[in-house]
Enzyme design. Structure first.
Site: not given
Lengths: 353, 353, 353
Positions: C215, C256-258, C276
């Site tokens: 990440q 969460g990520h993105n 995402s």
């Protein structure tokens, strides 16, 4: 090129080296000597970056990418634009991830916050703790009596490791983690704010209110487990709470006392698992799922996000809904109700039949 | 014998002493002189351990147990194997819990992390704080101006008690707890990572975005309240947020501003209660329940796990579902839909009638 | 008068000054010279307090209030008792909030825990960090190499700001916050226990278990964002995670990520947004909502509490349920099922038709 201010690039790898490393095939007219130093999404990658393509939805991005090379699946080869260096993989995401770990070794596990190594003079370490060589304990961390910590482990600022805990080698104990009544294997990653080993939630009715049921068990965490930020795992009541090898737990999950989770399972963010439940190997539990106490989820089962598991789930089953049942049944019911209500067949209308 | 590395055994109790302590009856042919030093589950207990049996599902374990003595209910007496010392209790779990608290006094409340007592030289305590004798403030804890702390209380490493807070006697303020704008009674247990007294969530539309509604209330926590790891309780806006005597709150619960929770209620993990809602005495709220703002849950009500409470709940009611309604209705609807969908009576079919 | 032990009163404002400040109208027979020093709810306010009335449900409280002055809407003027000083506002809550911010300036943003300013000798600040004048870094906070912090910012006890992070001006970094791989704008408020910038949750199947997907992205937080206690925001995988200007995130939310969240959106407690996904401007997401990965929620959309968003949500839509759909459809289905089940038309009965 994607921003790399937090993870710097090294010498990189050639496309040929990547092919050898990951076992993927060199694409047609692709020069194995191209050197790549980073990874990036199709729309952000530059000529020094490897990118990937596995979803036809992004075909336009593939057509326009400036990436130095792209990993694609064989079924999408026809979409690769003329002249774009590429690699052909059976499993695009597995190959891409392998390259990522190789190009950004610093991102494989969380780093220490401060540059110094060893035990900070501003950490508080009980003299009876047994700390192997090569352990970093950062400022304001606290290590209690009788704790054992294996070499290569980093205990980050503000982390607290209470009396008698054992931590294996090459672990990462994040900032503000609190650990008590727990034994950890090797290469365990606890992200910031994780709380492990506090009292499980147990009371009985007493004369003037609720009386505590003492919680005298432990938490056992096997090798290669990763636990997300601010997650909580209670210690066992008269058994142990146990998380099996390689299992990955996301942020803000809650694991109750006596829960046993198997190996290589995945527990997504904000899941709650109530006391004395067992979860098998290779299980996938989606985000915000709640699991009641004293049930069993079989090996390889998959639970859809936001479900409520109230009964045993068979091995390999795919369940969803509240209460959870086979996903197919659940979705059929959801659709059925939607269509029925749309038809306007209100009970009143039916009475008029 | 169960592992006792974290909670050591003392001299223990004889079976006769246990009978006297808990008011249970000595079983047939049971020697009151047998000495027990620990407790354990049927399948793990050894000859020095007391175990218990109250679920016929574990009859095989009862038949094979090596426990030194077992507490059973009178209706299960026939299942006790020949020669197994036993005690007969009206309420097995209450009696077993009482023995647990007696044998493991150290497990009644969280302990200090480090062996030293008093105020650590590595704690930061404002000179205007009033700390009674017999208070332990561990390394890296911070106590702000005007704070009052009663004797017997432990403030664990990294805990922060901000300006003006009052903490009663014999409290346990866990590691990484942050407390502001709050008044606590006696014997309050805050597990690691609890955050109490920060701003409630209030905004109004402004000229360039959302403007803050100032939150000037407090958090009042009465005697014997316990709050689980990483739970959050916001301070009131223009009222106080209040948690009544003896109420137990599990890990990662979230209590919004102005919420009033009564006495001896139980709030399970990951529950969220929105602003200005009131919860009565003796209420049981299951895991992951969400309660909307400005509603009232009556005394003694029980809310099933994962429910969403959107309206007032009457006293003593048992509710469940999203939106929550009487459990009986909710389950009937769930079953009704399941059966209807199973019959394959899709709307299309019905049109063919 | 409401308790003001935590937020002291100043010289206050006259009713005339309040009218000028907020643009509201002076009520009939109301003396503009009345001086008010605080705010309070109708049933608790005293003669020095301003209160407000905008819900007819509290008409009795209005009739009996001892408040020095009350802000009311023009449609409720008839309910104002004879002789009660009042102000008439188009938007009662907006006007009341403006007065609150003026009377309690200390409540506009969290304060430092300790009275000292500047960098505490008990903080650990890497010599390469660039700290502007007028920054407060409290005891036991840790600031890593290359960090930049703008003037007027407070870093509270135990907060950890890891290598390379940038924090703008007038920010509040709460106690026990952990920040890594992140860039923050101005006036950002992170409440205690927030964890930002740790690894997103990404794995691929490997030879012996799950392998990490590195990440390497960042977290970008724009001006005037507020994040509630113990919330978590993961850094991006190969993109950035971004929170737009003025967005307010409540306690224990998980991003969460993105994920990209737009401007001036509101995300209530315990919401989880998977990787995402993009959330537009001015979106309202109710408590405990779960949003799946890789979907998009359009500008101005509103999601009912406890819903599960599994697909794209159009701009301005109001959705609810699991899976989420237009609120009107969802509620119709809920009611439809309730009525159907009540009629007792069990499938068995139908078979008898």
């Amino acid at each position: 090129m994607p921003d790399t201010s937090f993870f710097s690039r090294g010498a990189g790898l050639t496309v040929g080296e990547i092919a050898a490393l990951t076992g993927v095939e060199l694409g047609a007219r692709t020069d194995p000597g191209i050197r790549l130093t980073g990874i990036g999404a199709l729309d952000r990658a530059g000529r020094d970056d490897l990118s990937f393509f596995d979803n036809p939805r992004y075909a336009t991005q593939l057509a326009e990418t400036r990436a130095g090379c792209v990993i694609v699946g064989s079924k999408h080869l026809a979409l690769v634009p003329e002249g774009l260096p590429h690699l052909v993989a059976a499993n695009v995401s597995v190959a891409f991830a392998a390259v990522g770990r190789e190009l950004y070794p610093a991102a494989r596990a969380p780093a220490a916050v401060l540059p110094s190594v060893g035990i900070s003079p501003r950490a508080e370490v009980d003299p009876t703790a047994e700390i192997e060589e090569g352990v970093t304990i950062e400022a304001f961390a606290v290590v209690g009596p009788g704790v054992r910590i294996g070499r290569g482990t980093i205990v980050s600022p503000g982390a607290v490791v209470a009396s008698g805990c054992a931590i294996g080698r090459d672990c990462r104990i994040g900032a503000q983690v609190v650990l008590s009544n727990a034994l950890l294997g090797n290469r365990v990653i606890l992200h910031p704010g994780v709380k492990i080993g506090q009292d499980g939630f147990g009371y009985v009715p007493g004369r003037t209110g609720l009386d505590k049921v003492v919680q005298i068990g432990r938490v056992i965490i096997q090798d290669d487990v990763e636990v997300g930020a601010n997650a909580t795992i209670d210690r066992g009541a008269i058994r142990d709470t146990a998380i099996g090898e390689g299992t990955k737990i996301d942020n803000q999950a809650q694991i109750g006392h006596n829960v046993a989770v198997g190996r290589h399972s995945v527990i997504v963010a904000q899941v709650g698992i109530s006391g004395s439940t067992s979860v098998g190997d290779g299980v996938m539990i989606g985000g915000q799922v709640g699991v009641t106490g004293h049930v069993s989820i079989g090996d390889g089962a998959q639970i859809a996000a936001l479900s409520g598991v109230a009964t045993d789930v068979p091995k390999g089953a795919r369940w969803g809904g509240i209460p959870a049942r086979p996903v197919r049944e659940w979705l059929r019911e959801v659709r059925f109700l939607t269509e029925l209500a749309k038809k306007g067949r209100s009970p009143r209308n039916e009475r008029d039949d």
